[in-house]
Scaffold this motif. Structure first.
Motif, PDB file in Angstrom:
ATOM      1  N   UNK A   1      -0.294  12.629   8.167  1.00 23.47           N
ATOM      2  CA  UNK A   1       0.738  11.930   7.428  1.00 23.47           C
ATOM      3  C   UNK A   1       0.094  11.279   6.195  1.00 23.47           C
ATOM      4  N   UNK A   2      -1.022  10.624   6.417  1.00 21.71           N
ATOM      5  CA  UNK A   2      -1.626  10.056   5.380  1.00 21.71           C
ATOM      6  C   UNK A   2      -2.062  11.107   4.212  1.00 21.71           C
ATOM      7  N   UNK A   3      -2.714  12.327   4.638  1.00 26.94           N
ATOM      8  CA  UNK A   3      -2.831  13.292   3.705  1.00 26.94           C
ATOM      9  C   UNK A   3      -1.773  13.641   2.836  1.00 26.94           C
ATOM     10  N   UNK A   4      -0.561  13.915   3.520  1.00 27.71           N
ATOM     11  CA  UNK A   4       0.619  14.338   2.736  1.00 27.71           C
ATOM     12  C   UNK A   4       1.102  13.197   2.013  1.00 27.71           C
ATOM     13  N   UNK A   5       0.950  11.923   2.321  1.00 30.92           N
ATOM     14  CA  UNK A   5       1.389  10.861   1.326  1.00 30.92           C
ATOM     15  C   UNK A   5       0.527  10.845   0.238  1.00 30.92           C
ATOM     16  N   UNK A   6      -0.708  11.090   0.220  1.00 31.59           N
ATOM     17  CA  UNK A   6      -1.867  10.956  -0.988  1.00 31.59           C
ATOM     18  C   UNK A   6      -1.265  12.062  -1.865  1.00 31.59           C
ATOM     19  N   UNK A   7      -1.245  13.322  -1.001  1.00 35.75           N
ATOM     20  CA  UNK A   7      -0.681  14.416  -2.143  1.00 35.75           C
ATOM     21  C   UNK A   7       0.557  14.176  -2.884  1.00 35.75           C
ATOM     22  N   UNK A   8       1.679  13.523  -1.961  1.00 35.79           N
ATOM     23  CA  UNK A   8       2.909  13.286  -2.899  1.00 35.79           C
ATOM     24  C   UNK A   8       2.669  12.164  -3.909  1.00 35.79           C
ATOM     25  N   UNK A   9       1.742  11.250  -3.692  1.00 33.91           N
ATOM     26  CA  UNK A   9       1.254  10.241  -4.624  1.00 33.91           C
ATOM     27  C   UNK A   9       0.667  11.051  -5.905  1.00 33.91           C
ATOM     28  N   UNK A  10      -0.067  11.976  -5.535  1.00 30.62           N
ATOM     29  CA  UNK A  10      -0.528  12.582  -6.658  1.00 30.62           C
ATOM     30  C   UNK A  10       0.471  13.274  -7.644  1.00 30.62           C
ATOM     31  N   UNK A  11       1.400  13.807  -6.952  1.00 30.26           N
ATOM     32  CA  UNK A  11       2.562  14.275  -7.619  1.00 30.26           C
ATOM     33  C   UNK A  11       3.299  13.442  -8.395  1.00 30.26           C
ATOM     34  N   UNK A  12       3.761  12.485  -7.836  1.00 32.49           N
ATOM     35  CA  UNK A  12       4.686  11.542  -8.460  1.00 32.49           C
ATOM     36  C   UNK A  12       3.950  10.594  -9.350  1.00 32.49           C
ATOM     37  N   UNK A  13       2.893   9.988  -9.294  1.00 33.46           N
ATOM     38  CA  UNK A  13       2.164   9.537 -10.407  1.00 33.46           C
ATOM     39  C   UNK A  13       1.807  10.453 -11.365  1.00 33.46           C
ATOM     40  N   UNK A  14       1.794  11.806 -11.365  1.00 33.23           N
ATOM     41  CA  UNK A  14       1.519  12.599 -12.381  1.00 33.23           C
ATOM     42  C   UNK A  14       2.862  12.708 -13.307  1.00 33.23           C
ATOM     43  N   UNK A  15       3.966  12.872 -12.409  1.00 34.81           N
ATOM     44  CA  UNK A  15       5.227  13.243 -13.107  1.00 34.81           C
ATOM     45  C   UNK A  15       5.881  12.002 -13.717  1.00 34.81           C
ATOM     46  N   UNK A  16       5.703  10.904 -12.727  1.00 33.90           N
ATOM     47  CA  UNK A  16       6.417   9.622 -13.148  1.00 33.90           C
ATOM     48  C   UNK A  16       5.486   8.641 -14.098  1.00 33.90           C
ATOM     49  N   UNK A  17       5.504   8.779 -15.361  1.00 35.42           N
ATOM     50  CA  UNK A  17       4.355   8.224 -16.185  1.00 35.42           C
ATOM     51  C   UNK A  17       4.842   6.781 -16.475  1.00 35.42           C
ATOM     52  N   UNK A  18       4.255   5.658 -15.705  1.00 38.94           N
ATOM     53  CA  UNK A  18       4.537   4.545 -16.075  1.00 38.94           C
ATOM     54  C   UNK A  18       3.414   3.422 -16.356  1.00 38.94           C
ATOM     55  N   UNK A  19       3.772   2.569 -17.448  1.00 41.93           N
ATOM     56  CA  UNK A  19       2.686   1.775 -17.769  1.00 41.93           C
ATOM     57  C   UNK A  19       2.879   0.275 -16.778  1.00 41.93           C
ATOM     58  N   UNK A  20       1.765  -0.408 -16.648  1.00 42.46           N
ATOM     59  CA  UNK A  20       1.983  -1.308 -15.611  1.00 42.46           C
ATOM     60  C   UNK A  20       3.050  -2.402 -16.119  1.00 42.46           C
ATOM     61  N   UNK A  21       3.614  -3.332 -15.262  1.00 42.06           N
ATOM     62  CA  UNK A  21       4.591  -4.278 -15.608  1.00 42.06           C
ATOM     63  C   UNK A  21       4.249  -5.407 -16.214  1.00 42.06           C
ATOM     64  N   UNK A  22       4.800  -6.042 -17.129  1.00 40.50           N
ATOM     65  CA  UNK A  22       4.447  -7.427 -17.720  1.00 40.50           C
ATOM     66  C   UNK A  22       4.364  -8.129 -16.810  1.00 40.50           C
ATOM     67  N   UNK A  23       2.903  -8.979 -16.883  1.00 38.55           N
ATOM     68  CA  UNK A  23       2.611 -10.200 -16.058  1.00 38.55           C
ATOM     69  C   UNK A  23       1.774  -9.742 -15.092  1.00 38.55           C
ATOM     70  N   UNK A  24       1.337  -8.218 -14.989  1.00 43.83           N
ATOM     71  CA  UNK A  24       0.404  -7.865 -13.926  1.00 43.83           C
ATOM     72  C   UNK A  24      -0.702  -8.850 -13.778  1.00 43.83           C
TER      73      UNK A  24
END
Length: 225
Positions: A114-137
């Motif tokens: 499950x951890x493997x699949x979660x990591x793969x999912x994060x590879x995809x979502x982070x690549x597609x959803x391009x966000x800059x860090x929140x203000x105040x990080x």
């Protein structure tokens, strides 16, 4: 002399008994070719992912086309460094999961897949959803950063939250009711701490349980346990 050596032998036997029991559990759980292939496959995939993480995170950190979200919840919260309690929560639950997994091989392998699949999912979502860090990080100080992030502080691995995903993953795989209750409380507390430190947007944290649950169901559907 005889009672002394008999007692010494008896004590050593008691000390080795848990290790022998764990070994037998794993031998019984993976005594067929198909079960051994599941274990080998899980190990190979996680090793590949761990080796890919540093270069992946360096790549996404160099992106310049990300956006900053207007998060009303974050705007209401103060910004503090809570690295220590965040670190304690994550690693404590990770150690608990590791300990429980030693005595339940199928749950342990399900966790890894499950951890493997979660990591793969994060590879995809982070690549597609391009966000800059929140203000105040506020930078999160965690010893694991040097291992997985390649000695670089990463701020753009946002959607979805890996810290929250890890806690939900532990919650889903723990079997005892008391363990699950502790994991649930820790997951909620962690989510609040992450928001206060402004490490993630609220959407990153709220989305994580859905992705993890989907990956967990996929692992079960594929019979990878």
């Amino acid at each position: 002399m005889k009672p002394y050596f008999s007692g010494l032998y008896f004590n050593n036997t008691l000390n080795l008994a848990p290790l022998y029991h764990i070994k037998q559990l794993w031998k019984e759980a993976y005594n067929t070719r198909s079960s051994r292939l599941k274990l080998l496959g899980a190990t190979i995939v996680i090793v590949i992912i761990v080796n890919l993480l540093p270069s992946f995170f360096k790549h996404i950190e160099r992106r310049t086309d990300g956006v900053v979200l207007h998060d009303r919840l974050l705007a209401l919260l103060p910004s503090y460094d809570l690295s220590v309690p965040i670190f304690i929560l994550i690693w404590s639950m990770g150690l608990l999961m590791m300990w429980r997994g030693l005595y339940n091989p199928k749950v342990c392998i399900s966790y890894i897949w499950t951890l493997n699949f979660v990591c793969i999912a994060r590879f995809i979502t982070i690549s597609v959803v391009k966000l800059n860090p929140p203000i105040g990080l506020v930078p999160l100080i965690d010893p694991s950063t040097s291992v997985f992030y390649g000695h670089t502080f990463i701020t753009k691995d946002l959607f979805f939250s890996g810290h929250t995903a890890t806690m939900v993953l532990v919650y889903l795989h723990l079997q005892k009711r008391s363990d699950k209750l502790i994991a649930l409380i820790c997951a909620i507390v962690l989510a609040v701490l992450l928001l206060i430190q402004h490490i993630h947007y609220s959407i990153d944290i709220m989305a994580a349980p859905f992705f993890v649950y989907g990956c967990w169901r996929l692992t079960k559907w594929l019979g990878l346990q």
